[in-house]
Scaffold this motif. Sequence first.
Motif, short mmCIF file in Angstrom:
data_model
loop_
_atom_site.label_atom_id
_atom_site.label_comp_id
_atom_site.label_asym_id
_atom_site.label_seq_id
_atom_site.Cartn_x
_atom_site.Cartn_y
_atom_site.Cartn_z
N UNK A 167 0.87 -1.17 0.00
CA UNK A 167 0.00 0.00 0.00
C UNK A 167 0.90 1.23 0.00
N UNK A 168 0.98 1.91 -1.14
CA UNK A 168 1.87 3.06 -1.28
C UNK A 168 1.05 4.27 -1.70
N UNK A 169 1.08 5.31 -0.86
CA UNK A 169 0.36 6.57 -1.15
C UNK A 169 -1.08 6.33 -1.55
N UNK A 170 -1.79 5.52 -0.81
CA UNK A 170 -3.21 5.27 -1.09
C UNK A 170 -3.45 4.33 -2.24
N UNK A 224 5.90 -1.25 -6.48
CA UNK A 224 6.05 -0.30 -5.38
C UNK A 224 7.52 0.06 -5.20
N UNK A 225 8.39 -0.92 -5.30
CA UNK A 225 9.83 -0.66 -5.18
C UNK A 225 10.32 0.22 -6.32
N UNK A 232 8.22 6.44 -17.43
CA UNK A 232 8.04 5.17 -16.72
C UNK A 232 7.03 5.31 -15.59
N UNK A 233 7.05 6.44 -14.90
CA UNK A 233 6.07 6.70 -13.85
C UNK A 233 4.66 6.74 -14.42
N UNK A 234 4.53 7.41 -15.57
CA UNK A 234 3.23 7.45 -16.24
C UNK A 234 2.81 6.05 -16.71
N UNK A 235 3.77 5.25 -17.16
CA UNK A 235 3.46 3.87 -17.56
C UNK A 235 2.94 3.04 -16.41
N UNK A 236 3.51 3.24 -15.22
CA UNK A 236 3.01 2.53 -14.04
C UNK A 236 1.58 2.95 -13.72
#
Length: 88
Positions: free
Chosen positions: A19-22, A30-31, A58-62
């Motif tokens: 559970x990361x940032x909601x 998450x890692x 990559x962040x947008x891909x996640x």
Amino acid sequence: MGGAATKNLTGCARALVWYVKGVFMDFFEAREMIHLRYELRRLLAEQRHDEARPLLARLRGLADAHADERPVLEPEIARWECSFATAR
């Protein structure tokens, strides 16, 4: 030990969920999110804006990979993009 069935010492064989940032994500995603945030902070502090583009992608891909988690991640991505745009 010889012919006996091996026992799973880690508990159940299901995927690890964090559970990361909601947001619920598997352990590896998450890692990766934690690593991406660290790298983005470092690049912003060092004013290396061009190197941030692939990390932001990559962040947008996640975020795109998890439709239910996208609303939580979109504001963060927008803040990163604004930070790099205004720091130029």
